[in-house]
Design an enzyme around this catalytic site. Structure first.
Site, mmCIF file in Angstrom:
data_model
loop_
_atom_site.group_PDB
_atom_site.id
_atom_site.type_symbol
_atom_site.label_atom_id
_atom_site.label_comp_id
_atom_site.label_asym_id
_atom_site.label_seq_id
_atom_site.Cartn_x
_atom_site.Cartn_y
_atom_site.Cartn_z
ATOM 1 N N LYS A 23 -1.756 -8.980 12.068
ATOM 2 C CA LYS A 23 -2.494 -8.534 12.899
ATOM 3 C C LYS A 23 -4.031 -8.256 12.067
ATOM 4 O O LYS A 23 -5.029 -8.851 12.104
ATOM 5 C CB LYS A 23 -2.983 -7.753 13.824
ATOM 6 C CG LYS A 23 -2.787 -5.746 13.650
ATOM 7 C CD LYS A 23 -2.604 -4.848 14.831
ATOM 8 C CE LYS A 23 -2.331 -4.320 14.452
ATOM 9 N NZ LYS A 23 -4.245 -3.070 13.445
ATOM 10 N N ASP A 24 -4.201 -7.691 10.887
ATOM 11 C CA ASP A 24 -4.567 -7.320 9.604
ATOM 12 C C ASP A 24 -5.238 -7.942 8.439
ATOM 13 O O ASP A 24 -5.956 -7.606 7.543
ATOM 14 C CB ASP A 24 -4.418 -5.211 8.807
ATOM 15 C CG ASP A 24 -3.918 -4.400 9.950
ATOM 16 O OD1 ASP A 24 -4.921 -4.387 11.108
ATOM 17 O OD2 ASP A 24 -2.784 -3.466 9.524
ATOM 18 N N SER A 54 0.278 4.121 1.901
ATOM 19 C CA SER A 54 0.827 4.484 3.212
ATOM 20 C C SER A 54 1.864 4.113 3.665
ATOM 21 O O SER A 54 2.851 3.806 3.021
ATOM 22 C CB SER A 54 -0.265 3.893 4.007
ATOM 23 O OG SER A 54 0.533 2.729 4.336
ATOM 24 N N ARG A 89 -3.521 10.272 12.677
ATOM 25 C CA ARG A 89 -4.727 10.097 14.200
ATOM 26 C C ARG A 89 -3.964 10.442 15.300
ATOM 27 O O ARG A 89 -4.584 11.221 15.895
ATOM 28 C CB ARG A 89 -4.716 8.282 14.564
ATOM 29 C CG ARG A 89 -5.008 8.250 13.101
ATOM 30 C CD ARG A 89 -5.414 6.472 13.669
ATOM 31 N NE ARG A 89 -5.961 5.360 12.493
ATOM 32 C CZ ARG A 89 -6.492 4.541 12.784
ATOM 33 N NH1 ARG A 89 -6.267 4.223 14.017
ATOM 34 N NH2 ARG A 89 -6.892 4.039 11.931
ATOM 35 N N ARG A 125 -11.760 -3.796 19.538
ATOM 36 C CA ARG A 125 -11.349 -4.092 20.626
ATOM 37 C C ARG A 125 -10.902 -3.801 21.576
ATOM 38 O O ARG A 125 -10.865 -3.635 22.658
ATOM 39 C CB ARG A 125 -10.374 -4.520 20.009
ATOM 40 C CG ARG A 125 -9.219 -5.908 21.384
ATOM 41 C CD ARG A 125 -8.307 -6.441 20.367
ATOM 42 N NE ARG A 125 -6.730 -5.512 19.350
ATOM 43 C CZ ARG A 125 -6.724 -4.788 20.217
ATOM 44 N NH1 ARG A 125 -6.804 -4.219 21.612
ATOM 45 N NH2 ARG A 125 -5.776 -3.765 18.882
ATOM 46 N N ARG A 126 -9.935 -2.001 21.340
ATOM 47 C CA ARG A 126 -9.415 -0.930 22.122
ATOM 48 C C ARG A 126 -10.961 -0.457 22.834
ATOM 49 O O ARG A 126 -10.431 0.163 23.802
ATOM 50 C CB ARG A 126 -8.603 -0.328 21.327
ATOM 51 C CG ARG A 126 -7.169 -0.546 20.162
ATOM 52 C CD ARG A 126 -6.139 -0.189 19.859
ATOM 53 N NE ARG A 126 -5.384 -0.550 19.306
ATOM 54 C CZ ARG A 126 -4.079 -0.237 17.984
ATOM 55 N NH1 ARG A 126 -5.396 0.521 17.134
ATOM 56 N NH2 ARG A 126 -3.274 -1.007 17.946
ATOM 57 N N CYS A 170 -11.183 -9.747 12.091
ATOM 58 C CA CYS A 170 -10.085 -8.861 12.863
ATOM 59 C C CYS A 170 -9.820 -7.352 13.245
ATOM 60 O O CYS A 170 -9.376 -7.137 14.027
ATOM 61 C CB CYS A 170 -8.884 -8.263 11.985
ATOM 62 S SG CYS A 170 -9.401 -7.768 10.345
ATOM 63 N N ARG A 192 -10.652 7.529 12.138
ATOM 64 C CA ARG A 192 -9.723 6.858 10.868
ATOM 65 C C ARG A 192 -8.352 8.111 10.271
ATOM 66 O O ARG A 192 -8.640 8.999 10.327
ATOM 67 C CB ARG A 192 -11.169 7.077 9.180
ATOM 68 C CG ARG A 192 -11.853 5.514 8.927
ATOM 69 C CD ARG A 192 -10.826 4.406 9.191
ATOM 70 N NE ARG A 192 -10.005 4.077 8.162
ATOM 71 C CZ ARG A 192 -10.653 3.956 6.477
ATOM 72 N NH1 ARG A 192 -11.995 4.148 6.788
ATOM 73 N NH2 ARG A 192 -9.291 3.477 6.072
ATOM 74 N N GLY A 193 -8.434 7.205 8.856
ATOM 75 C CA GLY A 193 -6.866 7.797 9.074
ATOM 76 C C GLY A 193 -5.457 7.130 9.378
ATOM 77 O O GLY A 193 -5.366 6.454 9.796
ATOM 78 N N ASN A 194 -3.536 7.879 8.737
ATOM 79 C CA ASN A 194 -3.208 7.295 9.089
ATOM 80 C C ASN A 194 -2.483 7.308 10.144
ATOM 81 O O ASN A 194 -3.215 8.518 10.686
ATOM 82 C CB ASN A 194 -1.588 7.552 7.676
ATOM 83 C CG ASN A 194 -1.944 9.100 7.802
ATOM 84 O OD1 ASN A 194 -1.968 9.908 8.515
ATOM 85 N ND2 ASN A 194 -1.881 9.474 6.699
ATOM 86 N N VAL A 195 -1.271 7.085 10.346
ATOM 87 C CA VAL A 195 -0.922 7.688 11.556
ATOM 88 C C VAL A 195 -0.588 8.347 12.209
ATOM 89 O O VAL A 195 -0.980 9.234 13.308
ATOM 90 C CB VAL A 195 0.453 6.457 11.972
ATOM 91 C CG1 VAL A 195 1.147 6.689 13.693
ATOM 92 C CG2 VAL A 195 -0.465 4.925 11.785
ATOM 93 N N ARG A 226 0.827 -1.324 -0.509
ATOM 94 C CA ARG A 226 0.005 -0.058 -0.151
ATOM 95 C C ARG A 226 0.726 1.274 0.119
ATOM 96 O O ARG A 226 2.492 1.394 0.422
ATOM 97 C CB ARG A 226 -0.658 -0.133 1.269
ATOM 98 C CG ARG A 226 -2.256 -0.963 1.121
ATOM 99 C CD ARG A 226 -2.541 -1.157 2.743
ATOM 100 N NE ARG A 226 -3.633 0.068 2.987
ATOM 101 C CZ ARG A 226 -3.616 0.587 4.120
ATOM 102 N NH1 ARG A 226 -2.665 -0.022 5.090
ATOM 103 N NH2 ARG A 226 -3.991 1.545 4.172
#
Length: 337
Positions: free
Chosen positions: A81-82, A14, A153, A129-130, A253, A147-150, A12
């Site tokens: 995890k994804d 990102s 956020r 989950r969080r 997930c 949402r969005g990239n790190v 990807r």
């Protein structure tokens, strides 16, 4: 395609995805391979819907997996995890490199921790989950789906708008992200608290990367040999046990399920022991069910992986026995009890 001149690594666009892909490319280059990155756009990258509405983070993997099967890429690097637990025919996990910190991390304004966030503080996360475990620990919190990239956020946190390009919204008291992703991007300094797994168990296989390839390329040839060199036994065993929980419960997930396996090394006549902690939480945090299981591992690789998978199934069954299906929308896949 046993011996390839240039390995095309599908990724990807990102920053986190390309960073993780470059990390694996570097490992493979150190084994003598020539690796080029190929950018692939996924539905998850273009949609503005929440991850839960799109069916979980597996939407990011589907386009890349299609590129592998169609021969447009030779390998792909996923945040393990994804990755959905079901694997398409023709693909295999060729390597699982050494895992980074699996914990979740709180990034809060003014250096605050989870305990000393003010009443009804706003906390951003896109993970059920969080959210569920945060509410179990602090029912007063206001959880905001983001949402969005790190960087985007991080820019939502008051005082941390500098992380987002063009400035952030700075409308939240805190966000929760994977510690591993922050570390890979060089943002560990933003963390105000690494959340203890006794409070927030991470997603199955969080912190681990999965290098996926076509099944034929995982068995022989130059690529197969290089992938075997960068595979980490400890990480693969832990990820196998953790993901078996998701698979057996037929959960995606994005489900409110946490799992963390740890390998206790052999000592003298004491064999290796793999322990596994799991949790299922109601989305509103009103109820959680936790289990702890362990197994002694045989020395051989394949039997050890089989034992790790069985451990995950055992944990899933114990969750169900204690009422996990009433807490979340779960069911057993081929129940063993």
């Amino acid at each position: 395609m046993g011996n390839m001149s240039v390995i095309r690594l599908g990724t990807r666009a990102s920053t986190l995805a390309t960073t993780q892909s470059e990390m694996v490319a570097g490992l493979l280059r150190s084994e003598g391979l020539d690796v080029d990155l190929t950018t692939i756009t996924t539905h998850g990258d273009t949609s503005t819907a929440s991850l839960a509405a799109m069916g979980g983070i597996g939407v990011f993997a589907s386009a890349i997996r299609a590129a592998l099967l169609e021969g447009e890429a030779d390998i792909a690097v996923h945040s393990f995890k994804d990755l959905p637990t079901g694997r398409p025919l023709g693909l295999a996990i060729g390597a699982v490199p050494v895992r980074q910190d699996p914990r979740d991390a709180l990034v809060a304004r003014d250096g605050l921790t989870l305990r000393n966030l003010p009443q009804e503080a706003s906390v951003g996360t896109g993970s059920p989950r969080r959210a569920a475990q945060l509410l179990a620990a602090r029912p007063d919190l206001t959880i905001v789906d983001i949402r969005g990239n790190v960087d985007t956020r991080l820019g939502r946190v008051r005082g941390l708008g500098r992380y987002a390009k063009g400035g952030g919204k700075e409308d939240l008291d805190a966000v929760v992200l994977a510690a591993s992703g922050l570390a890979r991007l060089g943002h560990s300094d933003a963390v105000t608290e690494f959340l203890d797994p006794s409070v927030v168990l991470p997603a199955p296989a969080q912190g681990a990367l999965a290098v996926e390839c076509r099944t034929t390329d995982s068995r022989h040839g130059t690529l197969a040999k290089a992938l075997a060199k960068i595979d980490d036994r400890k990480t693969r065993l832990a990820a196998t046990a953790e993901r078996a929980v998701l698979s057996h419960l037929e959960a995606g997930c994005a489900a409110p399920i946490g799992a963390l396996a740890q390998l206790n090394p052999a000592s003298g006549k004491t064999p290796e022991v793999l322990t596994l902690d799991v949790v299922v939480a109601a989305v509103d945090g009103s109820r959680t069910i936790r289990e702890h299981v362990s197994v002694e591992l045989p020395e051989e690789v394949d039997p050890a992986l089989a034992a790790a998978h069985t451990l995950g199934v055992t944990a899933a069954e114990e969750l169900l026995d204690d009422g996990a299906a009433d807490v979340a929308d779960l069911k057993a896949s081929g129940s063993t009890r």
